[in-house]
Design a protein around this motif. Structure first.
Motif, mmCIF file in Angstrom:
data_model
loop_
_atom_site.group_PDB
_atom_site.id
_atom_site.type_symbol
_atom_site.label_atom_id
_atom_site.label_comp_id
_atom_site.label_asym_id
_atom_site.label_seq_id
_atom_site.Cartn_x
_atom_site.Cartn_y
_atom_site.Cartn_z
ATOM 1 N N GLY A 1 2.387 27.319 43.384
ATOM 2 C CA GLY A 1 1.237 26.432 43.589
ATOM 3 C C GLY A 1 1.390 25.073 42.957
ATOM 4 N N CYS A 2 2.624 24.594 42.830
ATOM 5 C CA CYS A 2 2.865 23.297 42.204
ATOM 6 C C CYS A 2 2.507 22.146 43.141
ATOM 7 C CB CYS A 2 4.332 23.174 41.780
ATOM 8 S SG CYS A 2 4.811 24.382 40.537
ATOM 9 N N SER A 3 2.308 20.972 42.569
ATOM 10 C CA SER A 3 1.945 19.806 43.379
ATOM 11 C C SER A 3 2.351 18.517 42.669
ATOM 12 C CB SER A 3 0.433 19.794 43.658
ATOM 13 O OG SER A 3 -0.297 19.817 42.431
ATOM 14 N N GLY A 4 2.336 17.413 43.414
ATOM 15 C CA GLY A 4 2.644 16.106 42.844
ATOM 16 C C GLY A 4 4.123 15.820 42.801
ATOM 17 N N TRP A 5 4.728 16.169 41.686
ATOM 18 C CA TRP A 5 6.154 15.936 41.541
ATOM 19 C C TRP A 5 6.737 16.917 40.532
ATOM 20 C CZ3 TRP A 5 8.619 12.795 37.316
ATOM 21 C CH2 TRP A 5 7.767 12.663 36.210
ATOM 22 N N GLY A 6 8.037 17.132 40.591
ATOM 23 C CA GLY A 6 8.674 18.060 39.670
ATOM 24 C C GLY A 6 10.137 18.249 40.014
ATOM 25 N N ARG A 7 10.744 19.209 39.338
ATOM 26 C CA ARG A 7 12.172 19.436 39.524
ATOM 27 C C ARG A 7 12.492 20.919 39.348
ATOM 28 N NH1 ARG A 7 14.573 17.272 35.140
ATOM 29 N NH2 ARG A 7 15.716 19.205 34.869
ATOM 30 N N ILE A 8 13.401 21.421 40.160
ATOM 31 C CA ILE A 8 13.797 22.823 40.077
ATOM 32 C C ILE A 8 15.303 22.906 39.830
ATOM 33 C CG2 ILE A 8 14.004 24.987 41.372
ATOM 34 C CD1 ILE A 8 11.343 24.370 42.654
ATOM 35 N N ASP A 9 15.689 23.695 38.819
ATOM 36 C CA ASP A 9 17.098 23.867 38.467
ATOM 37 C C ASP A 9 17.634 25.165 39.056
ATOM 38 O OD1 ASP A 9 16.872 21.533 36.991
ATOM 39 O OD2 ASP A 9 16.372 22.590 35.146
ATOM 40 N N ILE B 1 11.786 25.751 36.401
ATOM 41 C CA ILE B 1 11.052 24.675 37.067
ATOM 42 C C ILE B 1 10.467 23.741 36.009
ATOM 43 C CG2 ILE B 1 8.912 26.020 37.138
ATOM 44 C CD1 ILE B 1 8.491 24.869 40.010
ATOM 45 N N ASN B 2 10.379 22.483 36.354
ATOM 46 C CA ASN B 2 9.885 21.463 35.424
ATOM 47 C C ASN B 2 8.805 20.662 36.144
ATOM 48 O OD1 ASN B 2 9.583 19.207 33.734
ATOM 49 N ND2 ASN B 2 11.709 19.294 33.086
#
Length: 306
Positions: free
Chosen positions: A249-257, A271-272
């Protein structure tokens, strides 16, 4: 046009130093864009004053506990002030590596075997019993704090004699830890802006573990964007990252390793939801490859704030 923006940075988490650099970088960019922006260190600024100061939006540049774990987001939702990044529930989930991986696994997404350990249980239970469970994963294993970013307190354990020290080190940063099978392979990271992925980055470090030193200190760490994946693997990685993002349920912006293991399969790492925006940070590198300047990225993140 944005009238009055507050950039929140600093705080009290172990990632304070990185947050300050991210915050100053974002603040300077906003000012150069002609936006009336104010930098506020949450270590000494009472959050209830945000409403009184009539900020139009909040740009969160806090990393770790108190900024990325849903607590700040809950306060801003109560104050009814739009802010950048994921909502409070998604933020609290993603800050917890064990819950994140449990949900990913439930949805059939690829994660490596892992073992969860609370500090209280560690001191109450027989260490030999705990060690026996960990050995089921087969060495080497990776020991990491469950609720901290920037690879603080993370260790790779090749020899069982070093396991106890690694566990104690991780507990310095978190009251629970995650011990997982070490994945040998190539590390990639995928940045997400809005509902789209940006070009992936391949990370090359001289260390067997992409740790704090490799991220922020060592100049030998290399980042490749484009990553060198063929178009089919790039598409596969992009789809995996979006699925992992949406499940939580993430939104906006982020980063996944992610790791590409020796069998050519991607495995989700973590996840970040508030990535670093320092001169060494990966999000701006991906954005640049997608044709977005640093100012474009800041503007889009602010636009997505709700």
């Amino acid at each position: 046009m944005f009238n009055k923006i507050a950039v929140l940075y600093g705080g009290n988490s172990p990632e304070r130093k990185i947050s300050l650099i991210s915050g100053y970088t974002i603040l300077n960019a906003l000012k150069k864009m002609g936006i009336k922006a104010y930098g506020l260190d949450t270590k000494n600024f009472p959050l209830f004053l945000l409403k009184k100061n009539k900020f139009q939006k909040i740009f969160i540049a806090l990393h770790g506990k108190g900024g990325e774990d849903g607590s700040l987001q809950t306060i801003l939702e109560y104050l009814n002030i739009p802010y950048t990044g994921s909502r409070s529930l998604a933020s609290s989930i993603t800050m917890n590596k064990f819950i994140t991986k449990t949900l990913w696994k439930e949805y059939g997404l690829p994660v490596y075997p892992h073992f969860f350990l609370k500090k209280n249980d560690f001191y109450k239970k027989n260490y030999l019993e705990i060690k026996k469970n960990i050995l089921k994963l087969n060495l080497p294993v990776c020991v990491k704090p469950n609720s901290t970013g920037s690879s603080l307190g993370v260790s790779k354990v090749d020899n069982i004699n070093y396991l106890l020290d690694a566990i104690k080190k991780a507990f310095i940063y978190s009251d629970s830890i995650l011990i997982e099978k070490y994945i040998e392979g190539i590390e990639y990271t995928v940045s997400i802006l809005g509902n789209k992925t940006l070009p992936s980055i391949k990370i090359e470090s001289i260390y067997s573990l992409y740790n704090y030193k490799a991220k922020y200190i060592d100049t030998n760490t290399k980042y490749f964007c484009p990553s060198g994946l063929n178009k089919y693997k790039e598409t596969e990685l992009s789809e995996l990252a979006m699925n992992a993002w949406n499940v939580l349920g993430c939104s906006g912006w982020g980063r996944i390793d992610v790791i590409l293991d020796k069998k050519n399969n991607f495995q989700l790492l973590e996840i970040n939801t508030c990535p670093g925006m320092t001169p060494h940070s990966l999000f701006p590198i991906s954005a640049k490859k997608a044709g977005l300047s640093f100012y474009d990225v800041i503007n889009e993140i602010l636009f997505l704030a709700k």
